[in-house]
Write a protein that holds these residues in place. Structure first.
Motif, short mmCIF file in Angstrom:
data_model
loop_
_atom_site.label_atom_id
_atom_site.label_comp_id
_atom_site.label_asym_id
_atom_site.label_seq_id
_atom_site.Cartn_x
_atom_site.Cartn_y
_atom_site.Cartn_z
N ARG A 1 -1.81 16.38 -3.39
CA ARG A 1 -0.53 15.95 -2.84
C ARG A 1 -0.76 14.65 -2.10
N ALA A 2 0.03 13.66 -2.42
CA ALA A 2 -0.05 12.36 -1.76
C ALA A 2 1.28 12.08 -1.10
N ARG A 3 1.24 11.86 0.19
CA ARG A 3 2.46 11.57 0.95
C ARG A 3 2.40 10.11 1.39
N MET A 4 3.42 9.38 1.02
CA MET A 4 3.44 7.96 1.37
C MET A 4 4.87 7.55 1.72
N ALA B 1 -4.79 4.85 -8.77
CA ALA B 1 -6.12 5.17 -8.27
C ALA B 1 -6.42 4.52 -6.94
N ASN B 2 -5.61 3.54 -6.49
CA ASN B 2 -5.86 2.83 -5.23
C ASN B 2 -5.05 3.37 -4.07
N LEU B 3 -4.31 4.45 -4.26
CA LEU B 3 -3.49 4.98 -3.17
C LEU B 3 -4.34 5.47 -2.00
N HIS B 4 -5.57 5.90 -2.30
CA HIS B 4 -6.40 6.45 -1.21
C HIS B 4 -6.90 5.37 -0.26
N LYS B 5 -6.70 4.09 -0.60
CA LYS B 5 -7.20 3.00 0.24
C LYS B 5 -6.22 2.70 1.37
N ASP C 1 -1.41 9.48 2.47
CA ASP C 1 -2.19 10.62 2.94
C ASP C 1 -2.37 11.57 1.76
N ILE C 2 -3.61 11.77 1.36
CA ILE C 2 -3.91 12.57 0.17
C ILE C 2 -4.69 13.80 0.59
N ALA D 1 18.36 -0.10 6.91
CA ALA D 1 17.06 0.36 6.42
C ALA D 1 17.12 1.85 6.14
N ARG D 2 16.39 2.26 5.12
CA ARG D 2 16.29 3.67 4.80
C ARG D 2 14.82 4.00 4.57
N GLU D 3 14.27 4.75 5.52
CA GLU D 3 12.86 5.11 5.45
C GLU D 3 12.74 6.58 5.05
N LYS D 4 11.78 6.83 4.14
CA LYS D 4 11.56 8.18 3.68
C LYS D 4 10.12 8.32 3.21
N THR D 5 9.55 9.49 3.45
CA THR D 5 8.22 9.80 2.97
C THR D 5 8.33 10.61 1.69
N TYR D 6 7.73 10.10 0.65
CA TYR D 6 7.80 10.75 -0.66
C TYR D 6 6.49 11.47 -0.94
N THR D 7 6.61 12.56 -1.65
CA THR D 7 5.45 13.36 -2.03
C THR D 7 5.19 13.22 -3.52
N LEU D 8 3.96 12.83 -3.83
CA LEU D 8 3.53 12.70 -5.21
C LEU D 8 2.52 13.80 -5.51
N GLU D 9 2.66 14.42 -6.63
CA GLU D 9 1.76 15.49 -7.03
C GLU D 9 0.87 15.01 -8.17
N GLY D 10 -0.38 15.36 -8.07
CA GLY D 10 -1.33 14.97 -9.10
C GLY D 10 -2.15 16.16 -9.57
#
Length: 532
Positions: free
Chosen positions: A294-297, A258-262, A266-267, A34-43
């Protein structure tokens, strides 16, 4: 000590829970990597000023409250243009728009093409103007009398006198020729009775008012132009993300940005930078502000073995949505699916098939009246393909129908015997003669009421018998009161109708319409039972 792969372990628990009781040992599902990582998305969310107008026209003065009234339409339009220009040139709307975004779920993340309305900047403006048709007089000149209020008398044509009705204008007494008419004294004319010798009568169109209500303003004398000014902001969102794995991109496409906040990420929102907010008030136009997010998931790639089958699975977001999971239950359920198919053919017992948990869940749903593949997919959203879910329910329908067939046939036969006795009791007693003495509609209703009553009652009995047969065999499952009665139920209903008309045709109370409808039956009936 913190486990190195918490999301992967949570996903493994879900997969093993689905496999438990469905033909695949939970221990056969193993995690090999397994490879787990938290990615950051910018909007980025661009806010553009919006000031829309909606114009309405109606007759009469301005209606409603909270409307700013202007003396003329020109003044109204000038004020609307002034407010639009002022709104676009002054940046004070930015803070209000951002405050509205804070109240929105996700604080505006993913909002693209949305309109934010600012009530404090919006208004309803109106102006009342005189009707252009009647110039505010509420009336138009009557075309019939040309505004005079009266018209020429149609009887005397303005001559104020008419021929004497007694002598028809001859001047002689019709009873005594040679003598003067007693009414007109030989003058041949009398004063006009319709206009009373005035030569004019009240205009029948305007009734003497010299005008009619204006058709343009409907007699109100005023027209209103109303402008609904809606000011706010329009959103334009775009997301940036570099070096994102293919599995994460597929998850974003499937879920929707648009559904990432549900609960999936973490936004956080960053207020506009200082150089992006217009400082000078005399600037010709306010530049469009930009909000940064910034959205971290988290995203996990897992290498999982389902027995001897190796596959790569993705776990998307904080809610651990599993992706690319193979339909491993399709193969593991095969032995019980075969038994279920054999139960539908009467070659096996349905009890052998429901030893698999998914098959038993399908049975429970079917008995509750929820026998659809989508219902089973709610319990098994992964691991079970839609086609297999449909096959399970199709075979389950056949198996349940096969299991209740004997009970349904016995009950239907009993109902048929009782129904024949009921029909004979209705037609070969004194009841038809008593009904014939009453109104004709009572006798007409009697021709159709017994079969309808028997059909409804027998259907309820057959339905109840099917329910109790299932409840007795599956006491721990919830069973709906309405169950499928199969072809047996429809055959019973058709048989009831045929038996009724047969008994009715050969009964002494045979109705005349049946003689007309079935002349052959009438002829045969005359040979068997004499016509009364």
């Amino acid at each position: 000590m913190t486990h190195p792969h918490p999301i992967a372990d949570q996903a493994m628990e879900r997969l093993r829970a689905l496999a438990d009781g469905n033909g695949l040992m939970p221990s056969a599902i193993t995690l090999t990597g397994a490879r787990e990582k938290t990615y950051t998305l910018e909007g980025e969310l661009n806010l553009s000023p919006m000031c829309e107008t909606r114009v309405e026209h109606y007759v009469g003065p301005p209606r409603g409250k909270d409307r700013e009234i202007f003396p003329s339409a020109a003044a109204l339009r000038a004020e609307v243009q002034r407010r639009q220009q002022e709104f676009k040139n002054h940046p004070d709307w930015i803070a209000a728009a951002i405050e509205e975004l804070h109240a929105h779920p996700g604080e505006g993340w993913g909002l693209d093409g949305a309109k934010i309305t600012l009530p404090a900047k919006s208004a309803v403006l109106a102006a009342g103007t005189p009707c252009p048709a009647c110039q505010g007089q509420k009336m138009l000149a009557c075309n019939a009398c040309h505004g005079q209020g009266s018209s020429v008398c149609i009887q005397c044509r303005g001559q104020r006198q008419e021929f004497c009705p007694t002598c028809n204008g001859r001047g002689e007494n019709p009873q005594n020729p040679g003598q003067s008419c007693v009414t007109c004294n030989g003058a041949r004319y009398i004063p006009c009775r319709k206009c009373r010798a005035m030569g004019q009568i009240t205009c029948p169109t305007c009734h003497g008012k010299r005008g009619v209500p204006c058709t343009s303003c409907k007699g109100a004398g005023q027209m209103t132009e109303e402008v609904h000014l809606t000011c706010g902001a329009t959103t334009h969102f775009k997301m940036k993300g570099e070096h994102l794995p293919a599995g994460l991109l597929r998850g974003l496409d499937r879920l929707g940005i648009a559904n990432l906040h549900k609960g999936h990420a973490d936004i956080e929102i960053v207020t506009p930078k200082e150089d992006e907010v217009p400082a000078p008030e005399d600037a010709p136009a306010a530049p469009e502000p930009v909000l940064h997010y910034r959205a971290r998931m988290p995203f996990t790639e897992m290498r999982v073995n389902f027995g001897k089958r190796k596959t790569l699975i993705g776990v998307f977001g904080k809610r651990s949505i599993l992706m690319d999971v193979p339909p491993f239950l399709d193969e593991s359920l095969n032995p019980w699916r075969v038994k279920l198919k054999e139960a539908g053919r009467g070659r096996a017992s349905i009890d052998d098939a429901i030893r698999a948990r998914a098959i038993k869940d399908a049975l429970a749903l079917d008995l509750q009246g929820k026998g659809h593949a989508k219902e089973l997919r709610k319990l098994y959203p992964i691991g079970l393909s839609p086609l297999v879910a449909e096959d399970i329910f199709r075979d389950m329908h056949k198996a349940i129908t096969r299991y209740t067939r004997k009970v349904r046939m016995l009950v239907a036969t009993g109902c048929a015997i009782l129904t024949v006795g009921f029909f004979i009791a209705c037609l070969y007693t004194s009841l038809p003669e008593k009904l014939a003495e009453g109104p004709g509609w009572v006798e007409a209703i009697f021709d159709f009421a017994p079969p309808l009553l028997a059909m409804a009652l027998d259907w309820v009995i057959l339905d109840a018998a099917t329910y109790y047969a299932l409840h007795r065999h599956f006491p721990d499952l919830k069973i709906a009161l309405r169950q499928r009665t199969g072809i047996t139920g429809y055959a019973m209903e058709i048989g009831i109708v045929l038996v009724w008309f047969t008994v009715l045709a050969f009964s002494p109370a045979r109705p005349p319409w049946l003689d007309w409808l079935f002349p052959a039956v009438q002829k045969f009936h005359g040979l068997v039972i004499p016509t009364q």
